[in-house]
Design a protein around this motif. Structure first.
Motif: not given
Length: 373
Positions: A244-251, A218-219
């Motif tokens: 929304y707990p946001v994933h740390l991946n910059p993408n 989905n990136h």
């Protein structure tokens, strides 16, 4: 002589789903000597789960590194397991699901001569690029495994279609339900700073939409579409609070914060530990996710799920009606969310459906199978 078990996992989802199996084997010390090995494919998120379930690994490869790639990770897992397998000489090695740890550990265990037990076996999309690399990880593990613990009859049928010996397959239900049901009773009483923080930001007068998203496929434009959909939902429904707990991946992080950071009824927060996430699922009205585990867990809590993927290796939930595939199509995400927010009859029907993934006794079935075979 005791049966020697080695349970191997490396990520937070694996740890959640394998924790109840570790506990169940540890209850049976008369029959089993059970050790735990973590690869730490994830580090911090893995450790949080280990702490919550009070599991101390016997072996820790500690492999997570910056800018990790699939090539080096696969090689490091196989080579890192060599000395452990040679030292302990397990009779059975247990791997879970579809991670790189799963695939690489199954190869290492095969080299060692141990019997490989695949927990959550038989899930398939039959598209090797979706999810990537998980679909191929599952299929490789399935070819190597000696015993297949399938969560559903549909998963068993997938294995039978691949000419897997039916005597090697046991339908167990999914161990994630074992973990969830054990955790639900704990999280309301646990001392947890994240849960305390969530209580301060939740508006109890609003319907909570919990969002999670991180999948590699989905990136890019997919996440832009997802965020635009969430923005429209939040702006249309002021009686809704999106958390929304946001994933740390910059993408993931960059488009999420660029599109959603200035909307009053959207709360972007740091990733949550497992107990806080379970608590937040309980408070939610509905969940929008691309996570496999959430598709299995949420129906046990009566929460409808919209899945932001075009394919799923968990079709049972789609067939049962507990989840709806919406992909990353903005209009579809908005329309299905609107339907659940406005059409109360539809919401009640979906939230009352039976969870196809089990009754919380999967681990008992696995232990009994190994004990008697």
């Amino acid at each position: 002589m005791k049966i020697k078990n080695l349970i191997i996992f490396g990520t937070r989802p694996e740890a959640i789903k394998m924790a109840p199996l570790v506990k169940e084997f540890q209850k049976n010390t008369n029959h089993f000597e059970t050790r735990v090995c973590v690869t730490a494919q994830h580090r911090e998120m893995l450790d949080q789960v280990l702490h919550f379930f009070k599991i101390t690994p016997d072996y820790d490869l500690d492999l997570m590194k910056a800018n990790q790639n699939l090539y080096s990770l696969t090689a490091d897992i196989i080579s890192g397991l060599k000395s452990i397998l040679e030292d302990f000489k397990p009779d059975y090695v247990y791997v879970h699901g579809d991670t790189t740890t799963t695939m690489a550990a199954s190869i290492g265990a095969f080299y060692s001569g141990a019997k490989i037990c695949h927990v959550e076996a038989g899930l398939r999309t039959h598209n090797k690029r979706s999810p990537f690399p998980e679909e191929i990880n599952r299929q490789v593990t399935g070819r190597i495994a000696d015993f297949h613990f399938a969560p559903t009859t549909a998963s068993k049928n997938n294995l039978l279609a691949e000419n897997i010996n039916p005597n090697s397959i046991l339908v167990t239900g999914n161990t994630v339900i074992d973990a969830l049901l054990a955790s639900v009773s704990i999280v309301d009483n646990v001392d947890n700073e994240e849960i305390d923080y969530l209580k301060t930001i939740i508006d109890s007068s609003k319907k909570i939409i919990l969002v999670t998203g991180h999948r590699r496929e989905n990136h890019g434009q997919g996440f832009n579409n997802i965020c635009e959909a969430l923005k429209e939902i939040a702006e249309q429904h002021l009686n809704v609070q999106v958390i929304y707990p946001v994933h740390l991946n910059p993408n993931v992080k960059e488009p999420v914060y660029e599109i959603l950071s200035n909307i009053s009824n959207v709360n972007l927060i740091n990733p949550l530990t497992y107990p806080a996430f379970v608590w937040l699922m309980k408070q939610s009205y509905l969940i929008i996710t691309d996570s496999g585990g959430v598709q299995e867990e949420a129906p046990s809590l009566g929460k409808p799920v919209l899945v932001m993927r075009d394919t799923t290796e968990r079709p049972e939930a789609v067939d049962a009606g507990t989840v709806i595939l919406v992909g990353t199509n903005k209009e579809r995400i908005v329309s299905e969310t609107n339907n659940l927010l406005i059409n109360i009859g539809h919401y009640k029907y979906m939230s009352a459906l039976h969870n196809p993934y089990g009754d919380g006794k999967a681990c008992q079935r696995i232990v009994e199978f190994i004990r008697t075979n």
